[in-house]
Design a protein around this motif. Structure first.
Motif, PDB file in Angstrom:
ATOM      1  N   ALA A 142     -10.188   5.667   9.842  1.00  0.00           N
ATOM      2  CA  ALA A 142      -9.430   6.856   9.443  1.00  0.00           C
ATOM      3  C   ALA A 142      -8.618   6.649   8.168  1.00  0.00           C
ATOM      4  CB  ALA A 142      -8.497   7.272  10.581  1.00  0.00           C
ATOM      5  N   MET A 143      -8.180   5.427   7.885  1.00  0.00           N
ATOM      6  CA  MET A 143      -7.261   5.193   6.779  1.00  0.00           C
ATOM      7  C   MET A 143      -7.778   5.670   5.428  1.00  0.00           C
ATOM      8  SD  MET A 143      -4.324   4.361   5.764  1.00  0.00           S
ATOM      9  CE  MET A 143      -3.664   3.733   7.323  1.00  0.00           C
ATOM     10  N   PRO A 144      -9.028   5.344   5.012  1.00  0.00           N
ATOM     11  CA  PRO A 144      -9.484   5.840   3.701  1.00  0.00           C
ATOM     12  C   PRO A 144      -9.453   7.361   3.592  1.00  0.00           C
ATOM     13  CG  PRO A 144     -10.948   4.119   4.506  1.00  0.00           C
ATOM     14  CD  PRO A 144     -10.038   4.475   5.639  1.00  0.00           C
ATOM     15  N   GLN A 145      -9.759   8.052   4.682  1.00  0.00           N
ATOM     16  CA  GLN A 145      -9.740   9.517   4.654  1.00  0.00           C
ATOM     17  C   GLN A 145      -8.312  10.049   4.531  1.00  0.00           C
ATOM     18  OE1 GLN A 145     -12.673  10.907   4.391  1.00  0.00           O
ATOM     19  NE2 GLN A 145     -13.534   8.855   4.630  1.00  0.00           N
ATOM     20  N   LEU A 146      -7.369   9.392   5.191  1.00  0.00           N
ATOM     21  CA  LEU A 146      -5.971   9.805   5.091  1.00  0.00           C
ATOM     22  C   LEU A 146      -5.452   9.645   3.667  1.00  0.00           C
ATOM     23  CD1 LEU A 146      -4.527   8.242   8.374  1.00  0.00           C
ATOM     24  CD2 LEU A 146      -5.045  10.650   7.947  1.00  0.00           C
ATOM     25  N   LEU A 147      -5.888   8.584   3.000  1.00  0.00           N
ATOM     26  CA  LEU A 147      -5.427   8.335   1.636  1.00  0.00           C
ATOM     27  C   LEU A 147      -5.984   9.351   0.645  1.00  0.00           C
ATOM     28  CD1 LEU A 147      -5.758   4.435   1.565  1.00  0.00           C
ATOM     29  CD2 LEU A 147      -3.643   5.758   1.647  1.00  0.00           C
ATOM     30  N   LYS A 148      -7.062  10.055   1.032  1.00  0.00           N
ATOM     31  CA  LYS A 148      -7.666  11.053   0.152  1.00  0.00           C
ATOM     32  C   LYS A 148      -7.055  12.443   0.314  1.00  0.00           C
ATOM     33  CE  LYS A 148     -12.183   8.735   0.108  1.00  0.00           C
ATOM     34  NZ  LYS A 148     -13.616   8.856   0.479  1.00  0.00           N
ATOM     35  N   LEU A 149      -6.172  12.615   1.295  1.00  0.00           N
ATOM     36  CA  LEU A 149      -5.604  13.932   1.553  1.00  0.00           C
ATOM     37  C   LEU A 149      -4.836  14.450   0.339  1.00  0.00           C
ATOM     38  CD1 LEU A 149      -4.275  13.537   5.208  1.00  0.00           C
ATOM     39  CD2 LEU A 149      -6.299  14.800   4.455  1.00  0.00           C
ATOM     40  N   GLY A 150      -4.996  15.738   0.071  1.00  0.00           N
ATOM     41  CA  GLY A 150      -4.321  16.337  -1.066  1.00  0.00           C
ATOM     42  C   GLY A 150      -2.806  16.295  -0.952  1.00  0.00           C
ATOM     43  N   TYR A 151      -2.298  16.243   0.264  1.00  0.00           N
ATOM     44  CA  TYR A 151      -0.857  16.219   0.489  1.00  0.00           C
ATOM     45  C   TYR A 151      -0.215  14.988  -0.153  1.00  0.00           C
ATOM     46  CZ  TYR A 151       3.612  16.355   2.956  1.00  0.00           C
ATOM     47  OH  TYR A 151       4.957  16.384   3.260  1.00  0.00           O
ATOM     48  N   PHE A 152      -0.964  13.859  -0.171  1.00  0.00           N
ATOM     49  CA  PHE A 152      -0.434  12.610  -0.736  1.00  0.00           C
ATOM     50  C   PHE A 152      -0.943  12.351  -2.149  1.00  0.00           C
ATOM     51  CE2 PHE A 152      -0.954  11.833   3.918  1.00  0.00           C
ATOM     52  CZ  PHE A 152       0.383  11.810   4.254  1.00  0.00           C
ATOM     53  N   GLU A 153      -1.713  13.288  -2.702  1.00  0.00           N
ATOM     54  CA  GLU A 153      -2.417  13.003  -3.956  1.00  0.00           C
ATOM     55  C   GLU A 153      -1.468  12.695  -5.109  1.00  0.00           C
ATOM     56  OE1 GLU A 153      -5.965  14.941  -6.722  1.00  0.00           O
ATOM     57  OE2 GLU A 153      -5.302  15.936  -4.877  1.00  0.00           O
ATOM     58  N   HIS A 154      -0.319  13.328  -5.135  1.00  0.00           N
ATOM     59  CA  HIS A 154       0.630  13.059  -6.221  1.00  0.00           C
ATOM     60  C   HIS A 154       1.023  11.590  -6.245  1.00  0.00           C
ATOM     61  CE1 HIS A 154       4.004  13.431  -8.948  1.00  0.00           C
ATOM     62  NE2 HIS A 154       4.790  12.867  -8.034  1.00  0.00           N
ATOM     63  N   TRP A 155       1.105  10.978  -5.070  1.00  0.00           N
ATOM     64  CA  TRP A 155       1.542   9.582  -4.991  1.00  0.00           C
ATOM     65  C   TRP A 155       0.373   8.605  -5.018  1.00  0.00           C
ATOM     66  CZ3 TRP A 155       6.568   9.107  -5.727  1.00  0.00           C
ATOM     67  CH2 TRP A 155       7.399  10.179  -5.380  1.00  0.00           C
ATOM     68  N   THR A 156      -0.688   8.949  -4.311  1.00  0.00           N
ATOM     69  CA  THR A 156      -1.803   8.005  -4.151  1.00  0.00           C
ATOM     70  C   THR A 156      -2.899   8.175  -5.204  1.00  0.00           C
ATOM     71  OG1 THR A 156      -3.031   9.472  -2.659  1.00  0.00           O
ATOM     72  CG2 THR A 156      -1.402   7.988  -1.669  1.00  0.00           C
ATOM     73  N   GLY A 157      -2.888   9.305  -5.908  1.00  0.00           N
ATOM     74  CA  GLY A 157      -3.958   9.555  -6.857  1.00  0.00           C
ATOM     75  C   GLY A 157      -5.204  10.129  -6.221  1.00  0.00           C
ATOM     76  N   GLY A 158      -5.149  10.370  -4.913  1.00  0.00           N
ATOM     77  CA  GLY A 158      -6.285  10.958  -4.219  1.00  0.00           C
ATOM     78  C   GLY A 158      -7.525  10.102  -4.296  1.00  0.00           C
ATOM     79  N   VAL A 159      -8.654  10.751  -4.499  1.00  0.00           N
ATOM     80  CA  VAL A 159      -9.931  10.032  -4.574  1.00  0.00           C
ATOM     81  C   VAL A 159      -9.967   9.117  -5.797  1.00  0.00           C
ATOM     82  CG1 VAL A 159     -12.428  10.305  -4.755  1.00  0.00           C
ATOM     83  CG2 VAL A 159     -11.107  11.922  -3.392  1.00  0.00           C
ATOM     84  N   GLN A 160      -9.304   9.497  -6.864  1.00  0.00           N
ATOM     85  CA  GLN A 160      -9.337   8.721  -8.109  1.00  0.00           C
ATOM     86  C   GLN A 160      -8.531   7.428  -8.019  1.00  0.00           C
ATOM     87  OE1 GLN A 160     -11.330   9.667 -10.583  1.00  0.00           O
ATOM     88  NE2 GLN A 160     -11.898  11.467  -9.353  1.00  0.00           N
ATOM     89  N   GLY A 161      -7.563   7.374  -7.128  1.00  0.00           N
ATOM     90  CA  GLY A 161      -6.761   6.167  -6.984  1.00  0.00           C
ATOM     91  C   GLY A 161      -5.709   6.024  -8.069  1.00  0.00           C
ATOM     92  N   LEU A 162      -5.141   4.826  -8.143  1.00  0.00           N
ATOM     93  CA  LEU A 162      -4.093   4.527  -9.118  1.00  0.00           C
ATOM     94  C   LEU A 162      -4.454   3.263  -9.902  1.00  0.00           C
ATOM     95  CD1 LEU A 162      -0.778   4.995  -7.072  1.00  0.00           C
ATOM     96  CD2 LEU A 162      -1.602   6.464  -8.916  1.00  0.00           C
ATOM     97  N   VAL A 163      -4.130   3.291 -11.171  1.00  0.00           N
ATOM     98  CA  VAL A 163      -4.290   2.098 -12.011  1.00  0.00           C
ATOM     99  C   VAL A 163      -2.967   1.343 -12.010  1.00  0.00           C
ATOM    100  CG1 VAL A 163      -4.755   1.214 -14.319  1.00  0.00           C
ATOM    101  CG2 VAL A 163      -6.032   3.190 -13.452  1.00  0.00           C
ATOM    102  N   VAL A 164      -3.027   0.037 -11.803  1.00  0.00           N
ATOM    103  CA  VAL A 164      -1.830  -0.797 -11.703  1.00  0.00           C
ATOM    104  C   VAL A 164      -1.774  -1.734 -12.909  1.00  0.00           C
ATOM    105  CG1 VAL A 164      -0.578  -2.496 -10.308  1.00  0.00           C
ATOM    106  CG2 VAL A 164      -1.944  -0.706  -9.196  1.00  0.00           C
ATOM    107  N   THR A 165      -0.618  -1.864 -13.486  1.00  0.00           N
ATOM    108  CA  THR A 165      -0.436  -2.733 -14.655  1.00  0.00           C
ATOM    109  C   THR A 165      -0.254  -4.186 -14.208  1.00  0.00           C
ATOM    110  OG1 THR A 165       0.642  -0.924 -15.841  1.00  0.00           O
ATOM    111  CG2 THR A 165       0.938  -3.154 -16.721  1.00  0.00           C
ATOM    112  N   LYS A 166      -1.086  -5.061 -14.745  1.00  0.00           N
ATOM    113  CA  LYS A 166      -0.980  -6.479 -14.398  1.00  0.00           C
ATOM    114  C   LYS A 166       0.202  -7.088 -15.156  1.00  0.00           C
ATOM    115  CE  LYS A 166      -4.625  -8.911 -13.584  1.00  0.00           C
ATOM    116  NZ  LYS A 166      -5.890  -9.701 -13.695  1.00  0.00           N
ATOM    117  N   PRO A 167       1.070  -7.835 -14.485  1.00  0.00           N
ATOM    118  CA  PRO A 167       2.279  -8.352 -15.141  1.00  0.00           C
ATOM    119  C   PRO A 167       1.998  -9.522 -16.075  1.00  0.00           C
ATOM    120  CG  PRO A 167       2.138  -9.156 -12.890  1.00  0.00           C
ATOM    121  CD  PRO A 167       1.018  -8.177 -13.057  1.00  0.00           C
TER     122      PRO A 167
END
Length: 340
Positions: A142-167
């Motif tokens: 269930a977890m991958p589907q929950l992360l794709k929900l539009g409700y969290f998209e502003h934070w999680t990036g939805g299906v596209q995900g998030l790019v993280v800066t390497k320190p």
């Protein structure tokens, strides 16, 4: 010192310690050799190899966390990918949306995942064995589907995900990003490994093992079974969350499809190959799930899955108890060699 010096066969009439003094650890000599290798090898290899070694440590942490849960308390879980995902997204969101330092995101990810695992362990108290495995399997699915929900998209990036800066390396140290992150991950891994060993040697660790061996007997001896079972879930999830945060920083990207049930199965496989209940085997199991698929693909690209299956079958058939069995045999051979 040997790699499995904690394994002793008691003679007749000899008392057996409930928790051996060197339980689940390497010998001091072997530990120093392994540590020296982990510190020195990155100085002589390319950045891609350093990145692979970083992932080796990260997956090793996740396998170690599962080993505490299954090898320590006897609870099966196929849901570690869910905790890994929560830790990864926690670090990514805090870094990209809150501008928090990457190092500070890791303890927060660990605490959040500890709470998540502890709460999940509450309803799971009614389950055991195959049914508990199925419940955790459902969580991982269930977890991958929950992360794709539009409700969290502003934070999680939805299906596209998030790019993280390497320190970058701090204080102007002459280290590449990959090398700095490797040594940072190594320090975190060693700290968690030492803490895990001490946990399993402590009163809580003895309670875990008592529940693993005989839940009814543990309850009769005064062990709060419900508390310690949920605590084991929380600790395992917390360590997995830290591993997930490190993984997000190392890969520089988080997306729902990166944390599917396949990851959970791979971690479970790594625990079995490394040896259930033997913490140093976590690195061996991590190496298996990282490098053996590449070896299988090198043998046959079209049949890489079949080759991997054959290799896995051979490992399970030849060493059913994983890397710990190899360490025990090596210790016995070394002892015979010394006598001769």
């Amino acid at each position: 010192m040997s790699a499995a010096e904690e394994v002793e066969v008691p003679t007749e009439g000899q008392a057996v310690e409930a928790v051996p003094k060197r339980a689940m650890t390497l010998g001091y000599g072997t530990s120093l050799v392994v540590l020296a290798a982990l510190v020195l090898i990155p100085l002589f290899v390319k950045n891609f190899i350093i990145f692979q070694m970083t992932m080796l440590l990260i997956y090793g942490l996740a396998v170690l966390a599962l080993n505490i849960l299954t090898g320590g308390s006897g609870q099966f879980s196929l849901g570690q990918s869910a905790f890994y995902a929560v830790g990864a997204y926690t670090s990514a969101i805090l870094m990209e949306h809150a501008g928090m330092n990457y190092a500070l995101t890791l303890p927060i990810a660990g605490v959040i995942c500890f709470g998540f695992g502890f709460l999940f362990g509450q309803p799971a108290l009614r389950l055991s064995g195959v049914y508990l495995a199925l419940a955790t399997f459902a969580l991982a699915t269930a977890m991958p589907q929950l992360l794709k929900l539009g409700y969290f998209e502003h934070w999680t990036g939805g299906v596209q995900g998030l790019v993280v800066t390497k320190p970058d390396a701090p204080f102007g140290l002459p280290l590449s990003q990959d090398m700095w992150l490797y040594y940072f991950t190594l320090v975190v891994t060693i700290a968690i490994y030492v803490a895990s060993v001490n946990l399993l040697r402590s009163r809580s660790g003895r309670a875990f093992m008592a529940i693993r061996d005989n839940e009814i007997a543990a309850s009769a001896m005064g062990v709060d079974v419900a508390l310690y079972k949920t605590l084991a879930f929380g600790v395992s999830a917390g360590i997995t969350g830290v591993a997930g945060g490190l993984g997000a920083i190392a890969v520089q990207f988080v997306a729902p499809d990166g944390y599917t049930i396949q990851l959970a199965i791979s971690l479970f496989l790594g625990m079995v190959v490394g040896g259930v209940g033997w913490l140093p085997g976590s690195i061996v199991g991590s190496a298996f799930i990282i490098f053996v698929p590449n070896i299988a693909e090198g043998i046959s690209k079209g049949l890489s899955g079949a080759v991997f299956g054959v290799l896995l079958f051979l490992v399970i058939f030849l060493v059913p108890h994983g890397a710990r069995q190899v360490a025990i045999v090596a210790h016995q051979l070394a002892a015979k060699f010394k006598k001769n």
